[in-house]
Design a protein around this motif. Structure first.
Motif: not given
Lengths: 345, 345, 345, 345
Positions: C151, C154, C202, C223, C227, C233, C235, D204, D221, D223, D225, D237
């Motif tokens: 899910f 990174r 974002f 960074v 979503e 997600l 990252c 989020t 979970n 994450v 910024v 995270y």
């Protein structure tokens, strides 16, 4: 715990003695450090002033007359260990003694006999690695069958190179690299392999850096093989000349897996990524590596004294490790394969 | 490149032979695989159909008469290596031969003599690890002074346990664990230590799993120490019984640092974090570990043939490694420290 | 294989083009590099002389008329990709194109439309990481249920700091750090998460070293969070300023475990223990890291062309990655959360 | 030390309270645990019987009247922290309070005001990671310029999945995953980046396993910024669902290198090589990971009280971390980028 604390006298207040004293005074449950003993007044003064230890003695004989004393902890030169243990036992005290027990088999046996005459007293020798949480965890994993039947231990004790050659000055009385360093690895091998009977050893070494050692017959890097009965082996390495830090590690190989303890002697959980690559710094010396184990070891001694239970390692363990260490030293000197039967014990 | 490719005949098309053939047919610059040679028709058919190799022979003697043949690559049983190399040299061909060169010192010397009679021909023995990028990088780091003076090599060859005991059937003709496995570690030790003169060896071992080996005097786990002149040592371990995979690794210890090559035999760059902890899977066998090195090795052979330059490792290297391997085998059998001078060579 | 090789023209013979050409000429099974195409005569001369490529062209239009040409491989500036792909398709050629497909969504769609008019032609965009053995192994582990339901991804793309600031000169046309670097991480996230529908992004960043980037609205460290629908997600991190080497790695987190790919960008299997600690050197650039993947990728393209099977990644994948990359670039510029619906596609 | 010990009352004797009490009673130099305070009689009985604590109270107000009390340590529910700190300050006591200080900015400010009225009293909030030896070592390395100028912190707090979903029951009052878990990472980011001014946040998350959280608006979970002034960033995270153990780690990236703290949450120095590969087990929970830091933290509090020096982290630090945490919680709820200026403080 309810019971009275164990009243302890610390004998020898040099580098290791200070560490034991500090633990006994501040961190060991159920212990009371009641006296310090050292021929050097500055050392007993340190115990008095920094740790608040009430009594100071110059001689062990005086300490042993300290009212109510239950036990002594010895961090003295190896040469006096045996006489001191025997004296303490005869005075009715429990004894914890830093390794090595002795540099001579007859001495080990003399302590065993004295202990046999005082079966209510505990004598424990400081094979500190057995109390390290990682080594303990490895032992449990093996006991639980996690690697099948263990048959080979590879273990090393490696000190960071001290360019001052400080240790060289002590080499003549250290018993040589195998008795001074590998004794720990020997004890671990016996522990992990289930105390098998040693049969033969081969040992050799080189002088890589400290050329003054040649004159005393010692080496600064040694390798050795120990054959035990029933198809078990140990392969040892000891070094005085490592560049990256103190690197003590052990591998236990079994029929269904193997364990490594301390492979990379990382200082902590920090990793650095920079122009040198990705790296970790290393522990500088054995005390940084085994600091926690030194505390757990002395705690265990105190717990055994209070509970009246036998310590997890026996004088026989110390004698056996010494016997193998002596065989390695003889092997390195003579160039021969040495049969353990030659040495008696 | 301009020059004509080297026309090569592949001799032996079993597991390793097929891999060499595949590399020679598809990936080696400057090579042309012109013929396959095997007494087994299915094997030569494979070379013809899968690789498009034009010619097939049952006998080396026939292959050596193939028009325009420049070189042969031997992946045949060790027992026939020496005769085949000599025949190929006498027929004017360059030779690449899989290790071991021979299981007998006189045989090694016979090849050296034959090669001396054909100084324009290249004979190269497959010590594949010297071509592995990591081992090469370690060598360069040492050559550049990165660890000071190297004085100790610790090296192991460890095969994953094959419960079928397949290799046991070949044990009687393998020369034993030291000649079969440790020969690579011996070669690495000589390479990294600057080809020092070997003086004495000690070797021993145990049967941990494959009890049928006892009958043929072999072991499935062996350890050995090699003393070289000028204060250099090697400490070797070989195993047939590892649980986690093929684990070949080497540590080179010098006066200013040390290198480890292949410490954790990770399969690739994946790490798994799950109920088993944080982990990586391991390479399954030596070929998975050294696949790239096998290609670089045979490429180097072809480049040397084309350029007329001597290969980076000589027949003398192979003889020396064999000589030490024979001493280890004798040491393991006899339980004695074996002086290299006993073996001649 | 039996079938005729795929006759390929290499378009663009700069740094990446040379690498593709070298692979096509020497290492890709079933490929024949028949022509090189570059406006720079030195580059086509290199292909002719070093690789023996028979034909040279200055213009793509000329190359497309080369007799018997089956496919083109494009390693040209991103700005011309779309026109070149459309031209090649209209000339009836298969196309492999280096990433990025385009810096504009309309352009991506134009290529998709052209491809739809030529359904028998293969168009594949070079998301090279999908062909890296470690990433592939991770994908298989996930497919087999090894980490439950994935899910969160990174992922980072980190380049070693180039003090010359070479890349800064190309920043104005690169599309910014997210389209240039993170596009790979976006593609991986989509792959590992099962191609979920992106909803919002974002993105932000800083200029840590290359202050000239400020003028063009770009950053050297960025960074971003993406979503996706159904609780997924990504990252992302991208950097131009790492000290230790090229550090690209990815973590895929699932409900029953997680995988890390390339966490420590080790150069090879060597570890160094010296005054800097215990360390490994790192890969210097993306090509050192993904060299094998570049070969496997182009081999896959050739295999697909020969077999007439669709490639494992589609033009839609490239469009989707670009769409998300454009959203990130817009997010970084505007400081807003960007809804993917805003961008169409 | 010579000075009188600090007489401490332990408030709250649940899981964390017991640990603090045990440290204060046995391991903290210069501390005397004189009283326990809990509404649950079993808990105060435990302190009395196991630790020998002399006095027991049910209410803080009673404890504060204990003769000679110098300080209180609060391990109570977050909801009562502020009132308890203010009461203790007004009673003239030093205060150590577990994190979080409060779940509301006004409450934080109320504590700051109370502390300002009692400038001779120490109030310290338990951001325990700052006392972990590895994090401290990282801080020193950065202070010494080892990574140049730090500009990005990536940090995670990951708890092992508790299939019982125990924590879910506390979710409604925890303030959500960012205030409960990421608050530590926020504090670290501020510390390592030099306390930069926060400007905006994006947050989020997803519900991967604990679907009951959806009802209370929380995620398992998350994450996030955080943009700080002067080109500094944090990327966070937090997870409640990790399979391998408690995995808290932090990366600090600078212009000349980076540091990773705790990347692989290894339990100890044991590595296992078996059918699962080469692996290490992981710490199970935050207390196993930070046990030593909890002791060092409370020791530091006691040392500051005795020395009359300000603690290394201030109430302002706690307020700032809370302010950012509240912004993250608002960001996650609203889906918006949240400007810190919106929140006041």
């Amino acid at each position: 715990m309810g019971r009275a604390p164990v009243r302890i006298g610390m004998v020898g207040l040099g580098r290791m003695g200070k560490r034991h004293a500090d633990n006994l005074a501040r961190r060991v449950d159920g212990a009371e450090l009641v006296a310090g003993c050292s021929p050097i007044d500055d050392e007993t003064a340190w115990a008095r002033e920094v740790l608040g230890v009430g009594a100071s003695y110059r001689e062990l004989a005086e300490l042993l007359r300290h009212p109510g004393l239950d036990a002594v902890v010895l961090a003295t030169p190896a040469i006096v260990h045996v006489d001191q243990i025997v004296s303490a036992l005869e005075a009715g005290k429990h004894v914890f003694c830093e390794k090595p027990l002795a540099l001579d088999l007859a001495d080990c046996l003399r302590v065993e006999e004295a202990a046999a005459r005082h079966p209510d007293k505990i004598v424990m020798v400081g094979f500190v690695r057995r109390f390290d949480p990682s080594y303990r965890d490895a032992y449990r994993h093996i006991e639980a069958g996690g690697i099948g039947r263990p048959f080979l231990v590879r273990s090393q004790t490696g000190d960071q190179l001290d360019p001052s050659g400080f240790f060289v000055r002590f080499a003549p009385t250290s018993g040589g690299i195998f008795l001074d360093c590998s004794i720990h690895d020997i004890d671990l091998a016996r522990w992990f392999l289930g105390n098998p009977r040693p049969r033969r050893v081969f040992a050799t070494g080189v002088v890589a850096v400290h050329h003054d050692l040649t004159a005393v017959g010692d080496v600064d890097n040694g390798v050795a093989v120990v054959e035990f009965a029933e198809g078990r082996l140990a392969c040892l390495y000891a070094s005085r000349t490592l560049a990256h830090g103190h690197d003590t590690h052990t591998e236990i190989i079994g029929t269904a897996g193997s364990l490594m303890v301390g492979q990379n002697p990382r200082r902590n959980r920090v990793e650095i990524a920079d122009a040198h690559g990705v790296r970790n710094l290393c522990v500088a010396d054995f005390y940084e590596r085994f600091k926690e184990a030194f505390l757990l070891e002395i705690q265990e001694f105190v717990d055994c004294v209070r509970a009246g239970t036998p310590p997890p390692l026996t004088l026989r363990d110390a004698t056996e490790a010494t016997r193998i260490g002596l065989a390695l030293a003889e092997g390195q000197r003579s160039g021969r394969v040495v049969e353990l039967a030659e040495l008696g014990g």
